[in-house]
Scaffold this motif. Structure first.
Motif, PDB file in Angstrom:
ATOM      1  N   GLU A   1       7.527  41.191  40.828  1.00 15.94           N
ATOM      2  CA  GLU A   1       7.633  40.875  42.257  1.00 15.94           C
ATOM      3  C   GLU A   1       6.873  41.898  43.092  1.00 15.94           C
ATOM      4  OE1 GLU A   1      11.138  39.651  45.397  1.00 15.94           O
ATOM      5  OE2 GLU A   1      11.481  41.395  44.103  1.00 15.94           O
ATOM      6  N   TYR A   2       7.014  43.152  42.719  1.00 12.92           N
ATOM      7  CA  TYR A   2       6.297  44.231  43.419  1.00 12.92           C
ATOM      8  C   TYR A   2       4.790  44.075  43.247  1.00 12.92           C
ATOM      9  CZ  TYR A   2       5.232  49.133  44.684  1.00 12.92           C
ATOM     10  OH  TYR A   2       4.734  50.278  45.248  1.00 12.92           O
ATOM     11  N   LEU A   3       4.349  43.700  42.057  1.00 16.87           N
ATOM     12  CA  LEU A   3       2.929  43.480  41.786  1.00 16.87           C
ATOM     13  C   LEU A   3       2.367  42.371  42.676  1.00 16.87           C
ATOM     14  CD1 LEU A   3       0.362  43.802  39.921  1.00 16.87           C
ATOM     15  CD2 LEU A   3       1.411  42.053  38.463  1.00 16.87           C
ATOM     16  N   ALA A   4       3.093  41.276  42.821  1.00 14.51           N
ATOM     17  CA  ALA A   4       2.621  40.173  43.655  1.00 14.51           C
ATOM     18  C   ALA A   4       2.461  40.615  45.104  1.00 14.51           C
ATOM     19  CB  ALA A   4       3.598  39.000  43.560  1.00 14.51           C
ATOM     20  N   TYR A   5       3.408  41.397  45.600  1.00 15.89           N
ATOM     21  CA  TYR A   5       3.314  41.939  46.957  1.00 15.89           C
ATOM     22  C   TYR A   5       2.098  42.851  47.093  1.00 15.89           C
ATOM     23  CZ  TYR A   5       4.351  45.379  50.615  1.00 15.89           C
ATOM     24  OH  TYR A   5       4.264  46.234  51.683  1.00 15.89           O
ATOM     25  N   PHE A   6       1.923  43.721  46.122  1.00 14.85           N
ATOM     26  CA  PHE A   6       0.869  44.732  46.201  1.00 14.85           C
ATOM     27  C   PHE A   6      -0.513  44.094  46.161  1.00 14.85           C
ATOM     28  CE2 PHE A   6      -1.838  48.168  44.685  1.00 14.85           C
ATOM     29  CZ  PHE A   6      -1.381  49.259  45.418  1.00 14.85           C
ATOM     30  N   THR A   7      -0.715  43.114  45.322  1.00 14.67           N
ATOM     31  CA  THR A   7      -2.043  42.512  45.201  1.00 14.67           C
ATOM     32  C   THR A   7      -2.365  41.605  46.382  1.00 14.67           C
ATOM     33  OG1 THR A   7      -1.079  40.845  43.714  1.00 14.67           O
ATOM     34  CG2 THR A   7      -2.223  42.711  42.705  1.00 14.67           C
TER      35      THR A   7
ATOM     36  N   LEU B   1      -8.769  42.813  46.119  1.00 10.34           N
ATOM     37  CA  LEU B   1      -9.810  42.996  45.108  1.00 10.34           C
ATOM     38  C   LEU B   1      -9.262  43.519  43.781  1.00 10.34           C
ATOM     39  CD1 LEU B   1     -12.858  44.363  47.136  1.00 10.34           C
ATOM     40  CD2 LEU B   1     -12.141  42.007  46.712  1.00 10.34           C
ATOM     41  N   LEU B   2      -7.959  43.742  43.707  1.00 12.29           N
ATOM     42  CA  LEU B   2      -7.362  44.204  42.457  1.00 12.29           C
ATOM     43  C   LEU B   2      -6.908  43.006  41.621  1.00 12.29           C
ATOM     44  CD1 LEU B   2      -5.268  47.271  43.680  1.00 12.29           C
ATOM     45  CD2 LEU B   2      -7.667  47.159  42.975  1.00 12.29           C
ATOM     46  N   ASP B   3      -6.907  43.199  40.323  1.00  7.07           N
ATOM     47  CA  ASP B   3      -6.616  42.129  39.379  1.00  7.07           C
ATOM     48  C   ASP B   3      -5.121  42.111  39.047  1.00  7.07           C
ATOM     49  OD1 ASP B   3      -6.438  40.316  37.310  1.00  7.07           O
ATOM     50  OD2 ASP B   3      -7.730  41.442  35.932  1.00  7.07           O
ATOM     51  N   PRO B   4      -4.386  41.075  39.457  1.00  5.57           N
ATOM     52  CA  PRO B   4      -2.948  41.054  39.180  1.00  5.57           C
ATOM     53  C   PRO B   4      -2.608  40.955  37.701  1.00  5.57           C
ATOM     54  CG  PRO B   4      -3.669  38.964  40.117  1.00  5.57           C
ATOM     55  CD  PRO B   4      -4.828  39.910  40.240  1.00  5.57           C
TER      56      PRO B   4
ATOM     57  N   LEU C   1      -2.684  48.226  36.220  1.00  9.59           N
ATOM     58  CA  LEU C   1      -2.097  48.114  37.552  1.00  9.59           C
ATOM     59  C   LEU C   1      -0.587  47.949  37.450  1.00  9.59           C
ATOM     60  CD1 LEU C   1      -2.357  47.890  40.605  1.00  9.59           C
ATOM     61  CD2 LEU C   1      -2.880  45.457  40.319  1.00  9.59           C
ATOM     62  N   LEU C   2      -0.136  47.130  36.524  1.00  7.64           N
ATOM     63  CA  LEU C   2       1.301  46.945  36.327  1.00  7.64           C
ATOM     64  C   LEU C   2       1.967  48.274  35.973  1.00  7.64           C
ATOM     65  CD1 LEU C   2       3.422  44.597  36.216  1.00  7.64           C
ATOM     66  CD2 LEU C   2       3.152  44.701  33.738  1.00  7.64           C
TER      67      LEU C   2
ATOM     68  N   ALA D   1     -10.306  49.646  45.210  1.00 10.60           N
ATOM     69  CA  ALA D   1     -11.117  49.327  44.027  1.00 10.60           C
ATOM     70  C   ALA D   1     -12.052  50.456  43.613  1.00 10.60           C
ATOM     71  CB  ALA D   1     -11.928  48.055  44.271  1.00 10.60           C
ATOM     72  N   THR D   2     -12.181  51.498  44.440  1.00 14.06           N
ATOM     73  CA  THR D   2     -13.005  52.637  44.028  1.00 14.06           C
ATOM     74  C   THR D   2     -12.446  53.317  42.795  1.00 14.06           C
ATOM     75  OG1 THR D   2     -11.811  54.068  45.579  1.00 14.06           O
ATOM     76  CG2 THR D   2     -13.941  53.168  46.319  1.00 14.06           C
ATOM     77  N   ILE D   3     -11.124  53.221  42.575  1.00 12.48           N
ATOM     78  CA  ILE D   3     -10.524  53.894  41.422  1.00 12.48           C
ATOM     79  C   ILE D   3      -9.585  52.989  40.635  1.00 12.48           C
ATOM     80  CG2 ILE D   3      -8.538  54.866  42.677  1.00 12.48           C
ATOM     81  CD1 ILE D   3     -10.663  56.543  39.871  1.00 12.48           C
ATOM     82  N   MET D   4      -9.083  51.911  41.232  1.00 11.36           N
ATOM     83  CA  MET D   4      -8.110  51.052  40.557  1.00 11.36           C
ATOM     84  C   MET D   4      -8.778  49.844  39.899  1.00 11.36           C
ATOM     85  SD  MET D   4      -5.009  51.306  43.357  1.00 11.36           S
ATOM     86  CE  MET D   4      -3.659  50.888  42.248  1.00 11.36           C
ATOM     87  N   THR D   5     -10.016  50.049  39.488  1.00 13.72           N
ATOM     88  CA  THR D   5     -10.763  49.064  38.695  1.00 13.72           C
ATOM     89  C   THR D   5     -11.550  49.835  37.639  1.00 13.72           C
ATOM     90  OG1 THR D   5     -12.691  49.149  40.167  1.00 13.72           O
ATOM     91  CG2 THR D   5     -11.025  47.455  40.642  1.00 13.72           C
TER      92      THR D   5
END
Length: 284
Positions: A159-165, A170-173, A178-179, A264-268
């Motif tokens: 649920e938190y992941l869905a909110y965050f993305t 541009l982040l991949d759920p 990421l999870l 996305a500079t660091i979370m990809t």
């Protein structure tokens, strides 16, 4: 490449920081996360640069260091990080900071240049244009969307992941890194993030006295094409980058990440790969 990882508690004023230490082939790199993040922000760098030895603190008021008491500021974070280096027996290190972590890295490098060998700043660290209407008095309102997560109880990390993305398009759920990063935020369905620390640190970023022109170590800047989402204004315009280079002789040509926004500079994987190259390009 085989790597060892351990987590240690480092005493600081008001408690103890949780610090993950990843031992690999390189000299240690101190990596400093952003204002609402945690040490798992560097998951992608670990994946793309397995040769790097990393020192990964949760800053006070966040995740594993949520319970550290007392005021928060860029200067306090820098003092905390000196304690971390002392506890681990590191004299001088390269420092990589993302967003607010970049400002902490600059604070450390200018207050304690004897402890910093080089800097990699990821979409932060150098002065940002203050958004229209933002003042010290309106920081709480401006950061209300980022802090909404603190006031809610999340059924699970999904649920938190869905909110965050939704907030970071541009982040991949489906990205397991990421999870894992978001799961590190949560304890019993609550996000371990101090509202007071976030607001104090954010005010310091925008309205504190930066000493960036006193940087004396080699400095790399990795910056995004966009702010939050495609086609939004970036944190740093081309004109701003040119002005920084003219004023700061130690700043190398900035690396602009096409098709990336702030997160996305660091979370990809693609962004983290560029950050890894920038770290390797610092003089030995």
């Amino acid at each position: 490449m085989d790597r060892e990882s351990r987590t240690v508690a480092v005493p600081v004023e008001g408690g103890a920081l949780a610090v993950e230490v990843v031992t690999a082939a390189s000299a240690p790199v101190l990596a400093v996360h952003g204002v609402t993040s945690n040490r798992r922000l560097w998951n992608w760098l670990r994946a793309e640069a397995p040769d790097l030895s990393l020192v990964l603190p949760d800053l006070r008021g966040r995740a594993g260091s949520f319970a550290v008491a007392g005021p928060s500021s860029l200067r306090q974070h820098a003092e905390d990080l000196v304690r971390v280096l002392d506890a681990l027996g590191h004299d001088r290190v390269d420092v990589c900071g993302m967003s607010m972590g970049g400002f902490v890295a600059v604070e450390l490098a200018t207050r304690r240049p004897d402890r910093v060998r080089g800097l990699v700043l990821v979409d932060g660290g150098l002065p940002m244009t203050v958004p229209p209407g933002l003042t010290r008095e309106t920081v709480a309102a401006a950061f209300a969307p980022q802090l909404e997560r603190v006031s809610r109880r999340w059924a699970d990390v999904g649920e938190y992941l869905a909110y965050f993305t939704r907030a970071n398009p541009l982040l991949d759920p489906a990205d397991p890194l990421l999870l894992d990063c978001l799961d590190h935020d949560l304890t019993d369905g609550r996000v371990m993030l101090s509202r007071a620390a976030v607001l104090s640190d954010a005010a310091d970023v925008f309205f504190g006295d930066s000493r960036w022109q006193e940087i004396t170590v080699p400095t790399e800047l990795v910056c995004a094409e966009w702010g939050v989402g495609a086609d939004t204004p970036p944190a740093y315009s081309d004109d701003a980058l040119a002005a920084f280079r003219a004023a700061l002789p130690t700043l190398r040509p900035p690396r602009r990440l096409a098709g990336a926004d702030h997160a996305a500079t660091i979370m990809t994987h693609s962004g983290a790969a560029v950050v890894g190259v920038a770290l390797r390009d610092l003089p030995a």
